[in-house]
Design an enzyme around this catalytic site. Structure first.
Site, mmCIF file in Angstrom:
data_model
loop_
_atom_site.group_PDB
_atom_site.id
_atom_site.type_symbol
_atom_site.label_atom_id
_atom_site.label_comp_id
_atom_site.label_asym_id
_atom_site.label_seq_id
_atom_site.Cartn_x
_atom_site.Cartn_y
_atom_site.Cartn_z
ATOM 1 N N HIS A 407 44.418 29.765 36.452
ATOM 2 C CA HIS A 407 45.356 29.788 38.429
ATOM 3 C C HIS A 407 43.839 30.078 39.385
ATOM 4 O O HIS A 407 43.206 30.319 39.064
ATOM 5 C CB HIS A 407 46.175 30.776 37.897
ATOM 6 C CG HIS A 407 46.272 32.205 37.551
ATOM 7 N ND1 HIS A 407 46.332 33.115 39.006
ATOM 8 C CD2 HIS A 407 45.344 32.830 36.235
ATOM 9 C CE1 HIS A 407 45.446 34.222 38.568
ATOM 10 N NE2 HIS A 407 45.425 34.219 37.109
ATOM 11 N N ASP A 418 40.049 38.220 37.724
ATOM 12 C CA ASP A 418 41.257 37.579 37.566
ATOM 13 C C ASP A 418 41.135 37.185 38.859
ATOM 14 O O ASP A 418 41.544 38.215 39.603
ATOM 15 C CB ASP A 418 41.833 38.765 37.476
ATOM 16 C CG ASP A 418 43.508 38.066 36.891
ATOM 17 O OD1 ASP A 418 43.931 36.849 37.089
ATOM 18 O OD2 ASP A 418 44.753 38.755 36.344
ATOM 19 N N GLU A 455 50.325 32.144 39.227
ATOM 20 C CA GLU A 455 50.231 32.439 38.013
ATOM 21 C C GLU A 455 50.750 34.220 38.245
ATOM 22 O O GLU A 455 51.958 34.245 37.367
ATOM 23 C CB GLU A 455 49.145 32.567 37.096
ATOM 24 C CG GLU A 455 48.644 32.677 35.584
ATOM 25 C CD GLU A 455 48.297 34.456 35.662
ATOM 26 O OE1 GLU A 455 48.200 34.482 34.176
ATOM 27 O OE2 GLU A 455 48.197 34.828 36.969
ATOM 28 N N GLU A 456 50.715 34.317 38.839
ATOM 29 C CA GLU A 456 50.473 36.287 38.811
ATOM 30 C C GLU A 456 51.770 36.264 39.141
ATOM 31 O O GLU A 456 51.732 37.631 38.766
ATOM 32 C CB GLU A 456 49.513 36.595 40.024
ATOM 33 C CG GLU A 456 47.701 36.925 40.026
ATOM 34 C CD GLU A 456 47.641 37.574 38.553
ATOM 35 O OE1 GLU A 456 48.653 37.998 38.069
ATOM 36 O OE2 GLU A 456 46.601 37.617 38.573
ATOM 37 N N ASP A 484 41.827 31.938 31.767
ATOM 38 C CA ASP A 484 42.459 33.015 33.250
ATOM 39 C C ASP A 484 41.770 33.204 33.297
ATOM 40 O O ASP A 484 40.085 32.907 34.491
ATOM 41 C CB ASP A 484 43.442 33.417 32.529
ATOM 42 C CG ASP A 484 44.284 34.603 34.321
ATOM 43 O OD1 ASP A 484 43.432 34.993 34.247
ATOM 44 O OD2 ASP A 484 45.454 34.918 34.055
ATOM 45 N N HIS A 572 43.072 43.992 38.604
ATOM 46 C CA HIS A 572 44.228 44.056 40.165
ATOM 47 C C HIS A 572 44.356 44.542 40.767
ATOM 48 O O HIS A 572 45.359 45.156 42.146
ATOM 49 C CB HIS A 572 45.894 43.607 39.203
ATOM 50 C CG HIS A 572 45.895 42.910 38.311
ATOM 51 N ND1 HIS A 572 47.484 42.286 37.601
ATOM 52 C CD2 HIS A 572 45.821 41.683 38.274
ATOM 53 C CE1 HIS A 572 47.606 41.679 37.256
ATOM 54 N NE2 HIS A 572 46.482 40.783 37.452
#
Ligand SMILES: *[C@@H]1O[C@H](CO)[C@@H](O)[C@H](O)[C@H]1NC(C)=O
Ligand SMILES: *[C@@H]1O[C@H](CO)[C@@H](O)[C@H](O)[C@H]1NC(C)=O
Ligand SMILES: *[C@@H]1O[C@H](CO)[C@@H](O)[C@H](O)[C@H]1NC(C)=O
Length: 768
Positions: A407, A418, A455-456, A484, A572
């Site tokens: 993604h 990420d 995706e998140e 990922d 994140h």
């Protein structure tokens, strides 16, 4: 359609596997020769007949070209590029500087789901520049964007006693932390609301944690729940709180979950050292991922413009939630000190791992009478375009497709781990494929590349695309290879469908481990230093729709700090930045390069092998071990009917195992025969046999899909693999059986043993 061109392609494909000749068996030689000769002649005749019949269900594409004279037919003698050469290109092409450039490009501006078309166009143009036909595929997604937030603590009198800082600190060492378009701290799919209430601490907010608290008499109704991150998918913490009557949830990151890489243990915090920056916040989605991923307003079908939209209430929370840092959580937790039961009183060890004792937090549950939190969360909900980039390299065999996906969207401006470590690696796989095409390569099987959006939020881009193309994919997809987070440290970790385990072992054995090499050992491979544990796939990334909705065998892999000894990953958070990656995650980008190579090697083996390199026996072993896990977890009080049913299931698995073993052996013999020079008619015969074997392997995992899906979460069709209903990330095996046993619903468990048995029988038929 089929054509001579296709046969020729197969012949070329088959000729790429030179292996030492095997001793011949003298017995029955004459008879065999006559017989296979006759069959071969018949088949050649059929092949020629097919050549004039345009619409037979064989792959190819050459027919149209030959008839239409669009392109000169490839010569019979044109050599396919040997797999050894392709592997060499794959090993030699991925480059640190190129990876660094990609990583830098993606991590300098926001690219939240549905917010950055420019980056998707850049990716498309890059792949096009490598000679890969690529396009942007758009879906209209229901999603939220942050408008406002506040977390304050007030006395009953209304006096404000604390205002939580909801922003992450700016560090001069990390330019991303001061980016003017920083994305606020918020939760994807959280509800808007402004709630003020007393609050309680619920540890990780797992089902078991809530159950312990209920048993201790804690009433969640009308309260705000404070949980730490970890253990399970965050949306399920909110889901359970909502079910128990809570009106808001605050999630914080506890350094007790940082594997001992803490300031308390003497590590400096980021940006000076590898410990967590105290102000770092984990954003993320609170969608009910284990119930259903994808756009929550279009369950089971694609979010195309004009698609019918349903109420998303079963799939996302209706109470507001906010994420905060541990620094911001300390004053709130301290208010609970001495109120309600202490976390120490609960038996399960998960209650004892809080990491803020030294900061004066005693992890009391609360509530503190008269002390309230005001949680204000304002989200703008819209239905807006999200963009996938899909690239395609057509192969000779059109209905056996290998798909590689990563993604592209991130919660923050950075996202160096990420997901853009994976994006950078995928771009290098694409460049390698471009080089192979320059060397005259056309894949035997079609290869597709995907850069997913959203995706998140809940695997949006991949799920909607899979739902959109369900029929073609169910018919034609051979495997899905997901990366990922490609690299945030040095330890290889992978999850896979057992059919594909061997591919992971073989590819990692070809790659030198960068860290060992830098210490002077250039003979240690990634495989040598890997734990070799392959997880079962749950959810949490884009393989979910492939594996769990359609039964397309999938792999998910990357390098992380699996040994938990090197660095905290600021998941994140703003500090998942290019600066962090260069200094702590993957200095030198060597592991990004390793992922690109492993990914490409696996794709090549899948694409170029004459016989599909799956192991059905390994699947059977998997099934056996999942069953044993259930049997050994059953207490003596279990229902005798269930015990007997599980005994029958054991027999079904045994007979599947026997068939799987024969099938794998047959496949191996065929691959061996195809690796030797053969007369043309014999090759055609072998090729048709290979087609049959390959189709069986391709469709094997589909047999485990059950139309009605799992109880109360019918989107999940696979009866062997699903995310745990109350974990989200971690995989459950035989989820229907396991969940009913968990609920002590023996009848339900027996029903599911039947459903699983039927699926295994279908799988047997696939191999017959
Ligand atoms: C999208 O990303 C590009 C490249 O990083 C950047 O220049 C652009 O400003 C971003 N667009 C938005 C809307 O943030
Ligand atoms: C949220 O509610 C509180 C208490 O009722 C109120 O004082 C505050 O103004 C509200 N905040 C917003 C932004 O509406
Ligand atoms: C290099 O690493 C391999 C695999 O871990 C190990 O077996 C070998 O002994 C190492 N060689 C040296 C010289 O350390």
């Amino acid at each position: 359609m089929t054509s001579l061109k296709e046969l020729e392609a197969c012949q070329q494909l088959l000729s790429t596997y030179p292996e030492p000749p095997q001793p011949r068996q003298p017995k029955k030689r004459v008879f065999k020769r006559v017989l296979t000769g006759a069959v071969g002649a018949g088949l050649l005749y059929i092949a020629l007949a097919l050549f004039v019949l345009p619409d037979l269900p064989f792959p190819g594409g050459g027919y149209d070209k030959l008839v239409g004279r669009e392109q000169p037919a490839t010569s019979w003698h044109e050599k396919r590029v040997p797999i050894e050469v392709l592997n060499e290109i794959m090993m030699a092409t991925p480059d640190v500087e190129k990876i660094r450039e990609s990583s830098y490009y993606y991590t300098q501006a926001p690219h939240l789901g549905g917010k950055n078309l420019t980056q998707m166009e850049w990716t498309r143009d890059l792949w096009e520049s490598y000679g890969i036909k690529s396009e942007i595929v758009t879906y209209d997604m229901y999603a939220n964007y942050p408008k406002g937030h506040r977390l304050g603590m007030v006395k009953a009198s209304g006096e404000l006693i604390y205002e939580a800082k909801l922003e992450e600190d700016v560090f001069k060492e990390d330019p991303t932390s001061s980016h003017p378009d920083k994305i606020p701290t918020f939760h994807g799919y959280s509800a808007s609301g402004n709630v003020t209430a007393e609050f309680v601490y619920a540890n990780y907010g797992t089902f078991a944690d809530y159950a312990d608290l209920q048993a201790a008499g804690i009433d969640f109704r009308g309260k705000i729940v404070l949980c730490r991150y970890g253990g399970i998918f965050r949306g399920l913490k909110v889901k359970r709180a909502e079910e128990l009557g809570a009106i808001g949830v605050v999630l914080f990151t506890d350094p007790g979950d940082d594997n001992g890489i803490t300031e308390l243990a003497g590590y400096a915090a980021y940006p000076e050292g590898p410990a967590r920056a105290p102000s770092s916040v984990q954003r993320g989605s609170v969608q009910y991922l284990s119930i259903q991923p994808g756009d929550p307003t279009t369950p089971g079908y694609a979010s195309k413009p004009g698609a019918h939209r349903q109420d998303p209430q079963h799939f996302i929370p209706s109470i507001p939630s906010l994420p905060i840092s541990y620094e911001a959580a300390i004053p709130i937790l301290k208010q609970l000190n001495g109120h309600g039961p202490s976390a120490k009183k609960f038996e399960r060890p998960q209650w004892q791992t809080g990491g803020l004792w030294h900061k004066g937090v005693d992890y009391s549950i609360g509530p503190a009478p008269g002390i309230q939190l005001n949680l204000y969360n304002e989200q703008e909900y819209v239905t807006t375009p999200f963009w996938n980039v899909i690239g395609k390299i057509p192969g000779y065999i059109k209905d056996e497709t290998v798909i590689l996906g990563n993604h592209h969207d991130a919660w923050i401006v950075g996202g160096a781990g990420d997901p853009n470590s994976g994006s950078a690696a995928l771009n290098e796989v694409a460049r390698s494929f471009g080089k192979m095409q320059e060397a005259g390569w056309k894949p035997a099987r079609t290869i597709m590349l995907a850069s997913w959006d959203g995706e998140e939020y809940g695997l949006l881009g991949s799920t909607e695309w899979v739902e959109d193309h369900a029929k073609e994919l169910a018919n034609g997809a051979l495997a899905y290879l997901n990366v990922d987070v490609a690299a945030t440290s040095f330890d290889f970790a992978a999850g896979a469908n057992p059919l594909l385990d061997g591919l992971l072992h073989r590819a990692t054995a070809k790659i030198v481990d960068p860290e060992s090499a830098s210490k002077g050992n250039i003979s240690a491979t990634v495989h040598d230093v890997w734990s070799k544990k392959i997880a079962t796939l749950g959810s949490g990334s884009d393989y979910t729709a492939f594996q769990d909705f359609l039964g397309i065998p999938s792999i998910d892999m990357g390098f992380s700090d699996y040994s938990k000894t090197k660095t905290v990953y600021h998941y994140h958070s703003n500090y998942d930045s290019f600066a962090w990656m260069e200094r702590f995650g993957d200095p030198g980008f060597r592991y990004h390069v390793a992922v690109a190579k492993i990914w490409g090697l696996i794709a090549l083996e899948l694409s170029e092998s004459s016989v599909v390199p799956f192991s059905a026996s390994n699947y059977a072993s998997g099934l056996e071990s999942y069953l044993h896990k259930i049997q050994s977890s059953l207490s003596s009080s279990a229902d005798p009917g269930l015990t007997a049913a599980l005994g029958n299931l054991q027999q079904t698995i045994d007979s599947f195992a026997a068939i799987a073993k024969d099938y794998d052996e047959k496949a191996a013999r065929l691959a061996e025969a195809l690796s030797r020079p053969q007369p043309l008619w014999h090759r055609i015969l072998l090729w048709y046999k290979a087609r049959k074997i390959n189709t069986g392997y391709k469709l094997l995992d589909r047999a485990f899909c059950y139309d009605k899906g799992l109880d109360e979460r019918g989107w999940f069709k696979h009866v062997v693999y699903a995310p745990g209903k109350w974990t989200g990330y971690a995989g459950d095996t035989f989820p229907g059986i396991v969940e009913n046993i968990g609920d002590k619903d023996w009848e339900g468990a027996r029903r599911w043993v039947g459903i699983v048995g039927d699926a295994i029988n279908r799988a047997k038929k696939t191999l017959e």
